[in-house]
Design a protein around this motif. Structure first.
Motif, PDB file in Angstrom:
ATOM      1  N   VAL A 133       0.868  -1.181   0.000  1.00  0.00           N
ATOM      2  CA  VAL A 133       0.000   0.000   0.000  1.00  0.00           C
ATOM      3  C   VAL A 133       0.903   1.230   0.000  1.00  0.00           C
ATOM      4  CG1 VAL A 133      -1.805   1.302   1.180  1.00  0.00           C
ATOM      5  CG2 VAL A 133      -1.849  -1.216   1.209  1.00  0.00           C
ATOM      6  N   THR A 134       0.872   1.972  -1.094  1.00  0.00           N
ATOM      7  CA  THR A 134       1.688   3.180  -1.207  1.00  0.00           C
ATOM      8  C   THR A 134       0.876   4.368  -0.738  1.00  0.00           C
ATOM      9  OG1 THR A 134       2.963   2.275  -3.057  1.00  0.00           O
ATOM     10  CG2 THR A 134       2.986   4.661  -2.769  1.00  0.00           C
ATOM     11  N   TRP A 135       1.354   5.005   0.311  1.00  0.00           N
ATOM     12  CA  TRP A 135       0.664   6.147   0.918  1.00  0.00           C
ATOM     13  C   TRP A 135       1.249   7.448   0.372  1.00  0.00           C
ATOM     14  CZ3 TRP A 135      -2.978   6.066   5.166  1.00  0.00           C
ATOM     15  CH2 TRP A 135      -3.338   4.774   5.566  1.00  0.00           C
ATOM     16  N   HIS A 136       0.367   8.313  -0.117  1.00  0.00           N
ATOM     17  CA  HIS A 136       0.794   9.592  -0.686  1.00  0.00           C
ATOM     18  C   HIS A 136       0.587  10.743   0.290  1.00  0.00           C
ATOM     19  CE1 HIS A 136       1.521   7.923  -4.718  1.00  0.00           C
ATOM     20  NE2 HIS A 136       0.613   7.056  -4.332  1.00  0.00           N
ATOM     21  N   GLU A 137      -0.315  10.605   1.210  1.00  0.00           N
ATOM     22  CA  GLU A 137      -0.495  11.569   2.298  1.00  0.00           C
ATOM     23  C   GLU A 137      -1.411  10.950   3.337  1.00  0.00           C
ATOM     24  OE1 GLU A 137      -2.616  15.190   1.318  1.00  0.00           O
ATOM     25  OE2 GLU A 137      -3.575  14.229  -0.395  1.00  0.00           O
TER      26      GLU A 137
ATOM     27  N   ARG B  25      -7.683   4.759   9.434  1.00  0.00           N
ATOM     28  CA  ARG B  25      -6.984   4.028  10.488  1.00  0.00           C
ATOM     29  C   ARG B  25      -7.073   2.511  10.263  1.00  0.00           C
ATOM     30  NH1 ARG B  25      -4.499   5.298  14.940  1.00  0.00           N
ATOM     31  NH2 ARG B  25      -4.284   3.760  16.604  1.00  0.00           N
ATOM     32  N   VAL B  26      -8.233   2.041   9.764  1.00  0.00           N
ATOM     33  CA  VAL B  26      -8.375   0.610   9.469  1.00  0.00           C
ATOM     34  C   VAL B  26      -7.348   0.194   8.420  1.00  0.00           C
ATOM     35  CG1 VAL B  26      -9.876  -1.114   8.400  1.00  0.00           C
ATOM     36  CG2 VAL B  26     -10.798   0.440  10.129  1.00  0.00           C
ATOM     37  N   LEU B  27      -7.190   1.014   7.375  1.00  0.00           N
ATOM     38  CA  LEU B  27      -6.211   0.701   6.339  1.00  0.00           C
ATOM     39  C   LEU B  27      -4.797   0.755   6.905  1.00  0.00           C
ATOM     40  CD1 LEU B  27      -5.529   0.091   3.396  1.00  0.00           C
ATOM     41  CD2 LEU B  27      -5.527   2.567   2.959  1.00  0.00           C
ATOM     42  N   ALA B  28      -4.548   1.731   7.776  1.00  0.00           N
ATOM     43  CA  ALA B  28      -3.210   1.873   8.365  1.00  0.00           C
ATOM     44  C   ALA B  28      -2.829   0.648   9.175  1.00  0.00           C
ATOM     45  CB  ALA B  28      -3.154   3.125   9.232  1.00  0.00           C
ATOM     46  N   THR B  29      -3.731   0.165   9.980  1.00  0.00           N
ATOM     47  CA  THR B  29      -3.425  -0.979  10.831  1.00  0.00           C
ATOM     48  C   THR B  29      -3.407  -2.292  10.052  1.00  0.00           C
ATOM     49  OG1 THR B  29      -5.771  -1.147  11.441  1.00  0.00           O
ATOM     50  CG2 THR B  29      -4.328   0.117  12.904  1.00  0.00           C
ATOM     51  N   GLY B  30      -4.046  -2.298   8.861  1.00  0.00           N
ATOM     52  CA  GLY B  30      -4.105  -3.524   8.072  1.00  0.00           C
ATOM     53  C   GLY B  30      -3.069  -3.616   6.985  1.00  0.00           C
ATOM     54  N   SER B  31      -2.229  -2.596   6.835  1.00  0.00           N
ATOM     55  CA  SER B  31      -1.220  -2.579   5.772  1.00  0.00           C
ATOM     56  C   SER B  31       0.013  -3.376   6.198  1.00  0.00           C
ATOM     57  CB  SER B  31      -0.814  -1.135   5.449  1.00  0.00           C
ATOM     58  OG  SER B  31      -1.922  -0.398   4.967  1.00  0.00           O
ATOM     59  N   THR B  32       0.250  -4.510   5.530  1.00  0.00           N
ATOM     60  CA  THR B  32       1.395  -5.361   5.869  1.00  0.00           C
ATOM     61  C   THR B  32       2.692  -4.816   5.279  1.00  0.00           C
ATOM     62  OG1 THR B  32      -0.073  -7.273   5.848  1.00  0.00           O
ATOM     63  CG2 THR B  32       2.296  -7.709   5.802  1.00  0.00           C
ATOM     64  N   PHE B  33       2.597  -4.286   4.041  1.00  0.00           N
ATOM     65  CA  PHE B  33       3.779  -3.751   3.357  1.00  0.00           C
ATOM     66  C   PHE B  33       3.507  -2.301   2.944  1.00  0.00           C
ATOM     67  CE2 PHE B  33       3.846  -8.373   2.422  1.00  0.00           C
ATOM     68  CZ  PHE B  33       5.020  -8.701   3.088  1.00  0.00           C
ATOM     69  N   PRO B  34       3.525  -1.384   3.909  1.00  0.00           N
ATOM     70  CA  PRO B  34       3.257   0.025   3.595  1.00  0.00           C
ATOM     71  C   PRO B  34       4.507   0.744   3.091  1.00  0.00           C
ATOM     72  CG  PRO B  34       3.567  -0.228   5.952  1.00  0.00           C
ATOM     73  CD  PRO B  34       3.701  -1.609   5.351  1.00  0.00           C
TER      74      PRO B  34
ATOM     75  N   ALA C 297      -1.322   7.531  12.309  1.00  0.00           N
ATOM     76  CA  ALA C 297      -2.577   6.897  11.903  1.00  0.00           C
ATOM     77  C   ALA C 297      -2.669   5.445  12.338  1.00  0.00           C
ATOM     78  CB  ALA C 297      -2.731   6.985  10.384  1.00  0.00           C
ATOM     79  N   GLY C 298      -1.524   4.849  12.746  1.00  0.00           N
ATOM     80  CA  GLY C 298      -1.570   3.482  13.231  1.00  0.00           C
ATOM     81  C   GLY C 298      -0.748   2.479  12.463  1.00  0.00           C
ATOM     82  N   VAL C 299       0.010   2.920  11.439  1.00  0.00           N
ATOM     83  CA  VAL C 299       0.880   1.998  10.717  1.00  0.00           C
ATOM     84  C   VAL C 299       1.999   1.544  11.644  1.00  0.00           C
ATOM     85  CG1 VAL C 299       2.503   1.744   8.804  1.00  0.00           C
ATOM     86  CG2 VAL C 299       0.362   2.993   8.462  1.00  0.00           C
ATOM     87  N   ARG C 300       2.213   0.243  11.690  1.00  0.00           N
ATOM     88  CA  ARG C 300       3.215  -0.304  12.593  1.00  0.00           C
ATOM     89  C   ARG C 300       4.478  -0.727  11.840  1.00  0.00           C
ATOM     90  NH1 ARG C 300      -1.697  -2.633  14.073  1.00  0.00           N
ATOM     91  NH2 ARG C 300      -1.214  -4.481  12.834  1.00  0.00           N
ATOM     92  N   GLY C 301       5.588  -0.752  12.552  1.00  0.00           N
ATOM     93  CA  GLY C 301       6.827  -1.240  11.985  1.00  0.00           C
ATOM     94  C   GLY C 301       7.572  -0.187  11.183  1.00  0.00           C
TER      95      GLY C 301
END
Length: 375
Positions: free
Chosen positions: A122-126, A148-157, A171-175
């Motif tokens: 998932v490529t985040w632009h903002e 936030r749901v997408l942030a926490t569910g993104s395995t390869f952000p 937003a909750g992206v981990r790692g």
């Protein structure tokens, strides 16, 4: 590798920064022997499955207006998201790179990718965060929750800038989140000559509220007091155009500002930059700012807004331009400094742009894909 890209808008039928990234990287990966596919709305006539420069384009649903009154519409996002599940689940790609926005299509891509055993990037632009409330009012709570749901569910952000990566963490992206920036085509830019129509100030972008072109119009009014012959070029179109043209007329600066509308040939945009003296981007929200990089590659200094949500401010430093507050008087002052010959070095501008050639960006994308492919 078998690679798929997902975004509802497809270049060159829609010409924005996200579309440019998907196209420039996908065609270079195809040129390196990868099997590359792009899934979007069918913006072209005829067969929904076509090929351009070795890239397979798939129109998964009919195109619908993406914006209404300057805001993203909801139903097209739902339609596009629903149209992705079957083709992505069936094809079994090694890598699926889905752009984070609109969020619904990213969520369905994650689900389809897991069914097919694909690695979904998932490529985040903002990241919007609390800006959702400015955009939708109380309904912004729902948008923020989906983000936030997408942030926490993104395995390869992946983030396109340091500013975006910082927002992703909130937003909750981990790692660990790698930053792989957008880019520009340096060889193409060098090949283009200046336009015969000269200007002092140029803006390039979509005419939407967040770009704050109204600040630029007011700044031109202030600059005319001691620079009566100043010429400003506004390149682009969008829902705010009529309001901005009316504002220019009301302030008595229509003779100093030319609204070109959308220029179909990208060459013409670069030519206009090369015949100007300063690039102004009064935006307070930018996930990256490809047009800013293109301006720097033309040797053009940049004046932009010093706001944490404006990732392009990272380019207006080190002799490459100046930062302004979101105030017309301050913006006029910074532009005046540049026009006087201070605050920048054309060689520094070009040098900063060198690191962002699309070829180098594609190297980093390919390396990242190979790294996660075997996991």
């Amino acid at each position: 590798m078998r690679i798929a890209y997902v975004y509802d808008a497809v270049y060159p039928y829609i010409m924005g920064g996200v579309e440019r990234r998907v196209w420039e990287v996908s065609r270079r990966l195809a040129g390196r022997g990868h099997d590359v596919h792009v899934y979007g709305m069918q913006w072209w006539a005829g067969d929904p499955d076509i090929e351009r420069e070795g890239v397979h384009l798939h129109g998964t649903c009919r195109p619908l207006p993406l914006y209404r009154k300057g805001r993203r519409t909801f139903f097209p996002a739902v339609l596009f998201a629903a149209s992705l599940v079957v083709p992505l689940a069936r094809k079994q790609f090694d890598i699926i790179d889905c752009q984070h926005f609109p969020y619904l299509s990213a969520l369905t891509t994650l689900a389809a990718g897991r069914l097919a055993g694909s690695r979904v990037v998932v490529t985040w632009h903002e990241v919007w965060g609390d800006y959702w409330y400015d955009y939708l009012g109380l309904a912004g709570a729902l948008g923020k929750a989906v983000e936030r749901v997408l942030a926490t569910g993104s395995t390869f952000p992946v983030a396109v800038s340091d500013a975006t990566r910082e927002g992703m963490g909130k937003a909750g992206v981990r790692g660990v989140v790698p930053v792989i920036p957008n880019g520009i085509d340096l060889a193409w830019i060098r090949s283009i000559g200046p336009s015969p129509v000269a200007s002092d100030v140029i803006f390039v972008g979509r005419l939407i509220r967040e770009k704050h072109v109204d600040l630029l119009i007011e700044a031109v009014r202030l600059l005319r007091r001691d620079l009566p012959d100043i010429r400003c070029l506004v390149v682009g179109d969008g829902p705010e155009r009529q309001l901005l043209e009316a504002m220019a007329a009301e302030l008595g600066v229509s003779g100093s500002i030319t609204f070109t509308g959308f220029l179909e040939k990208p060459d013409d945009v670069i030519a206009c930059m090369k015949s100007s003296r300063v690039f102004v981007l009064p935006s307070t929200r930018e996930g990256f700012g490809i047009s800013v990089l293109e301006a720097l590659a033309c040797g053009l200094p940049v004046v932009t807004i010093d706001d944490p949500a404006n990732a392009s401010r990272m380019f207006a430093r080190d002799g490459c331009g100046l930062l302004s507050s979101p105030d017309a008087g301050d913006l006029a002052g910074q532009v005046r400094t540049i026009l006087s010959g201070s605050g920048y070095d054309p060689a520094a501008c070009r040098a900063k742009a060198q690191a962002y050639d699309w070829g180098a960006v594609t190297d980093r994308v390919e390396e990242y894909y190979r790294g996660i492919w075997g996991r």
